[in-house]
Design a protein around this motif. Structure first.
Motif, PDB file in Angstrom:
ATOM      1  N   ILE A   1     -24.735  13.505 -31.965  1.00 50.18           N
ATOM      2  CA  ILE A   1     -23.406  12.891 -31.897  1.00 50.18           C
ATOM      3  C   ILE A   1     -22.775  13.182 -30.540  1.00 50.18           C
ATOM      4  O   ILE A   1     -22.159  12.304 -29.920  1.00 50.18           O
ATOM      5  CB  ILE A   1     -22.499  13.396 -33.044  1.00 50.18           C
ATOM      6  CG1 ILE A   1     -23.115  13.093 -34.404  1.00 50.18           C
ATOM      7  CG2 ILE A   1     -21.082  12.827 -32.921  1.00 50.18           C
ATOM      8  CD1 ILE A   1     -23.275  11.626 -34.712  1.00 50.18           C
ATOM      9  N   LYS A   2     -22.931  14.415 -30.051  1.00 56.80           N
ATOM     10  CA  LYS A   2     -22.413  14.761 -28.726  1.00 56.80           C
ATOM     11  C   LYS A   2     -23.070  13.892 -27.657  1.00 56.80           C
ATOM     12  O   LYS A   2     -22.405  13.419 -26.736  1.00 56.80           O
ATOM     13  CB  LYS A   2     -22.626  16.241 -28.428  1.00 56.80           C
ATOM     14  CG  LYS A   2     -21.730  17.161 -29.242  1.00 56.80           C
ATOM     15  CD  LYS A   2     -21.948  18.605 -28.859  1.00 56.80           C
ATOM     16  CE  LYS A   2     -21.165  19.540 -29.754  1.00 56.80           C
ATOM     17  NZ  LYS A   2     -19.745  19.605 -29.438  1.00 56.80           N
ATOM     18  N   ASP A   3     -24.370  13.661 -27.784  1.00 61.22           N
ATOM     19  CA  ASP A   3     -25.069  12.805 -26.824  1.00 61.22           C
ATOM     20  C   ASP A   3     -24.506  11.381 -26.836  1.00 61.22           C
ATOM     21  O   ASP A   3     -24.362  10.758 -25.776  1.00 61.22           O
ATOM     22  CB  ASP A   3     -26.574  12.779 -27.103  1.00 61.22           C
ATOM     23  CG  ASP A   3     -27.278  14.028 -26.605  1.00 61.22           C
ATOM     24  OD1 ASP A   3     -26.707  14.768 -25.778  1.00 61.22           O
ATOM     25  OD2 ASP A   3     -28.416  14.264 -27.052  1.00 61.22           O
ATOM     26  N   PHE A   4     -24.170  10.870 -28.011  1.00 58.70           N
ATOM     27  CA  PHE A   4     -23.543   9.547 -28.095  1.00 58.70           C
ATOM     28  C   PHE A   4     -22.171   9.551 -27.414  1.00 58.70           C
ATOM     29  O   PHE A   4     -21.795   8.576 -26.758  1.00 58.70           O
ATOM     30  CB  PHE A   4     -23.407   9.082 -29.549  1.00 58.70           C
ATOM     31  CG  PHE A   4     -24.653   8.449 -30.091  1.00 58.70           C
ATOM     32  CD1 PHE A   4     -25.079   7.203 -29.646  1.00 58.70           C
ATOM     33  CD2 PHE A   4     -25.405   9.101 -31.054  1.00 58.70           C
ATOM     34  CE1 PHE A   4     -26.229   6.620 -30.149  1.00 58.70           C
ATOM     35  CE2 PHE A   4     -26.565   8.528 -31.559  1.00 58.70           C
ATOM     36  CZ  PHE A   4     -26.981   7.282 -31.107  1.00 58.70           C
ATOM     37  N   ALA A   5     -21.427  10.639 -27.575  1.00 57.91           N
ATOM     38  CA  ALA A   5     -20.116  10.739 -26.917  1.00 57.91           C
ATOM     39  C   ALA A   5     -20.288  10.739 -25.398  1.00 57.91           C
ATOM     40  O   ALA A   5     -19.550  10.048 -24.684  1.00 57.91           O
ATOM     41  CB  ALA A   5     -19.385  11.994 -27.381  1.00 57.91           C
ATOM     42  N   TYR A   6     -21.254  11.501 -24.903  1.00 63.00           N
ATOM     43  CA  TYR A   6     -21.516  11.506 -23.455  1.00 63.00           C
ATOM     44  C   TYR A   6     -21.899  10.104 -22.972  1.00 63.00           C
ATOM     45  O   TYR A   6     -21.426   9.650 -21.929  1.00 63.00           O
ATOM     46  CB  TYR A   6     -22.622  12.497 -23.105  1.00 63.00           C
ATOM     47  CG  TYR A   6     -22.177  13.939 -23.057  1.00 63.00           C
ATOM     48  CD1 TYR A   6     -21.240  14.369 -22.122  1.00 63.00           C
ATOM     49  CD2 TYR A   6     -22.716  14.874 -23.931  1.00 63.00           C
ATOM     50  CE1 TYR A   6     -20.837  15.701 -22.073  1.00 63.00           C
ATOM     51  CE2 TYR A   6     -22.324  16.211 -23.884  1.00 63.00           C
ATOM     52  CZ  TYR A   6     -21.387  16.614 -22.954  1.00 63.00           C
ATOM     53  OH  TYR A   6     -20.996  17.927 -22.899  1.00 63.00           O
ATOM     54  N   ALA A   7     -22.751   9.425 -23.721  1.00 61.65           N
ATOM     55  CA  ALA A   7     -23.169   8.066 -23.342  1.00 61.65           C
ATOM     56  C   ALA A   7     -21.969   7.119 -23.343  1.00 61.65           C
ATOM     57  O   ALA A   7     -21.792   6.314 -22.410  1.00 61.65           O
ATOM     58  CB  ALA A   7     -24.249   7.557 -24.292  1.00 61.65           C
ATOM     59  N   GLY A   8     -21.137   7.219 -24.361  1.00 63.22           N
ATOM     60  CA  GLY A   8     -19.955   6.368 -24.445  1.00 63.22           C
ATOM     61  C   GLY A   8     -18.991   6.606 -23.299  1.00 63.22           C
ATOM     62  O   GLY A   8     -18.445   5.662 -22.710  1.00 63.22           O
ATOM     63  N   PHE A   9     -18.775   7.866 -22.951  1.00 63.38           N
ATOM     64  CA  PHE A   9     -17.886   8.173 -21.830  1.00 63.38           C
ATOM     65  C   PHE A   9     -18.480   7.710 -20.502  1.00 63.38           C
ATOM     66  O   PHE A   9     -17.747   7.275 -19.610  1.00 63.38           O
ATOM     67  CB  PHE A   9     -17.561   9.662 -21.785  1.00 63.38           C
ATOM     68  CG  PHE A   9     -16.586  10.114 -22.836  1.00 63.38           C
ATOM     69  CD1 PHE A   9     -15.677   9.235 -23.410  1.00 63.38           C
ATOM     70  CD2 PHE A   9     -16.562  11.426 -23.260  1.00 63.38           C
ATOM     71  CE1 PHE A   9     -14.770   9.649 -24.375  1.00 63.38           C
ATOM     72  CE2 PHE A   9     -15.659  11.863 -24.215  1.00 63.38           C
ATOM     73  CZ  PHE A   9     -14.757  10.969 -24.773  1.00 63.38           C
ATOM     74  N   THR A  10     -19.801   7.783 -20.374  1.00 67.87           N
ATOM     75  CA  THR A  10     -20.442   7.272 -19.160  1.00 67.87           C
ATOM     76  C   THR A  10     -20.200   5.774 -19.031  1.00 67.87           C
ATOM     77  O   THR A  10     -19.803   5.281 -17.962  1.00 67.87           O
ATOM     78  CB  THR A  10     -21.955   7.569 -19.175  1.00 67.87           C
ATOM     79  OG1 THR A  10     -22.152   8.980 -19.279  1.00 67.87           O
ATOM     80  CG2 THR A  10     -22.631   7.047 -17.923  1.00 67.87           C
ATOM     81  N   ILE A  11     -20.421   5.060 -20.113  1.00 64.76           N
ATOM     82  CA  ILE A  11     -20.188   3.612 -20.110  1.00 64.76           C
ATOM     83  C   ILE A  11     -18.722   3.310 -19.807  1.00 64.76           C
ATOM     84  O   ILE A  11     -18.404   2.400 -19.035  1.00 64.76           O
ATOM     85  CB  ILE A  11     -20.626   2.985 -21.451  1.00 64.76           C
ATOM     86  CG1 ILE A  11     -22.148   3.079 -21.589  1.00 64.76           C
ATOM     87  CG2 ILE A  11     -20.136   1.546 -21.579  1.00 64.76           C
ATOM     88  CD1 ILE A  11     -22.665   2.792 -22.983  1.00 64.76           C
ATOM     89  N   THR A  12     -17.820   4.082 -20.388  1.00 70.44           N
ATOM     90  CA  THR A  12     -16.387   3.889 -20.159  1.00 70.44           C
ATOM     91  C   THR A  12     -16.024   4.061 -18.691  1.00 70.44           C
ATOM     92  O   THR A  12     -15.309   3.230 -18.109  1.00 70.44           O
ATOM     93  CB  THR A  12     -15.573   4.881 -21.020  1.00 70.44           C
ATOM     94  OG1 THR A  12     -15.828   4.607 -22.397  1.00 70.44           O
ATOM     95  CG2 THR A  12     -14.085   4.781 -20.738  1.00 70.44           C
ATOM     96  N   LEU A  13     -16.514   5.136 -18.067  1.00 70.14           N
ATOM     97  CA  LEU A  13     -16.163   5.402 -16.674  1.00 70.14           C
ATOM     98  C   LEU A  13     -16.787   4.386 -15.713  1.00 70.14           C
ATOM     99  O   LEU A  13     -16.138   3.943 -14.762  1.00 70.14           O
ATOM    100  CB  LEU A  13     -16.563   6.829 -16.296  1.00 70.14           C
ATOM    101  CG  LEU A  13     -15.704   7.916 -16.953  1.00 70.14           C
ATOM    102  CD1 LEU A  13     -16.332   9.290 -16.767  1.00 70.14           C
ATOM    103  CD2 LEU A  13     -14.291   7.892 -16.396  1.00 70.14           C
ATOM    104  N   VAL A  14     -18.020   4.011 -15.967  1.00 69.70           N
ATOM    105  CA  VAL A  14     -18.663   3.004 -15.119  1.00 69.70           C
ATOM    106  C   VAL A  14     -17.974   1.651 -15.311  1.00 69.70           C
ATOM    107  O   VAL A  14     -17.696   0.942 -14.339  1.00 69.70           O
ATOM    108  CB  VAL A  14     -20.178   2.927 -15.413  1.00 69.70           C
ATOM    109  CG1 VAL A  14     -20.811   1.735 -14.707  1.00 69.70           C
ATOM    110  CG2 VAL A  14     -20.868   4.221 -14.991  1.00 69.70           C
ATOM    111  N   SER A  15     -17.664   1.305 -16.544  1.00 72.88           N
ATOM    112  CA  SER A  15     -16.990   0.030 -16.825  1.00 72.88           C
ATOM    113  C   SER A  15     -15.590  -0.006 -16.218  1.00 72.88           C
ATOM    114  O   SER A  15     -15.147  -1.056 -15.740  1.00 72.88           O
ATOM    115  CB  SER A  15     -16.907  -0.214 -18.330  1.00 72.88           C
ATOM    116  OG  SER A  15     -18.195  -0.358 -18.870  1.00 72.88           O
TER     117      SER A  15
END
Length: 123
Positions: free
Chosen positions: A69-83
């Protein structure tokens, strides 16, 4: 080991602090509707992003949350910041605005790497 945990918590604190502040701002600042419109984004996305940032921050801060779940949060935040970077640059905003996004992305990378470094040592 103590140094690694300190680095992890400082980076995670910066990342989640920014995400929580952003979520709070999206939810309660009436000007955010105009900001999202400026970026060409619908208002419902502001609400969705607010919820995702709250849940992602909780996932990273709470110690009992599973690693996947933490890995999904990191992935989501990465997508958020790049987007966010793409959205701001595409709408003609200043390149200087991206210094913040890159700083928070760096905090995210440090947090992620040290999270896995600490947990690899413990397991």
């Amino acid at each position: 080991m103590k140094k690694d945990k300190t680095i992890y918590w400082v980076a995670t604190g910066i990342l989640t602090g920014v995400m929580l502040w952003s979520a709070f701002n999206f939810a309660f600042n009436p000007e955010m509707k105009n900001a999202f419109a400026h970026l060409g984004l619908p208002n419902w996305f502001r609400i969705e992003l607010t919820t995702a940032k709250l849940l992602g921050s909780l996932a990273l801060l709470l110690p009992f949350v599973p690693a996947k779940i933490k890995d999904f949060a990191y992935a989501g935040f990465t997508i958020t910041l790049v987007s966010a970077t793409v959205a701001h640059l595409s709408s003609g905003d200043s390149v200087l605005l991206e210094i913040g996004h890159l700083t928070f992305l760096a905090s995210l990378v440090v947090s992620y790497l040290y999270y896995h470094k600490i947990n690899r040592v413990l397991t």
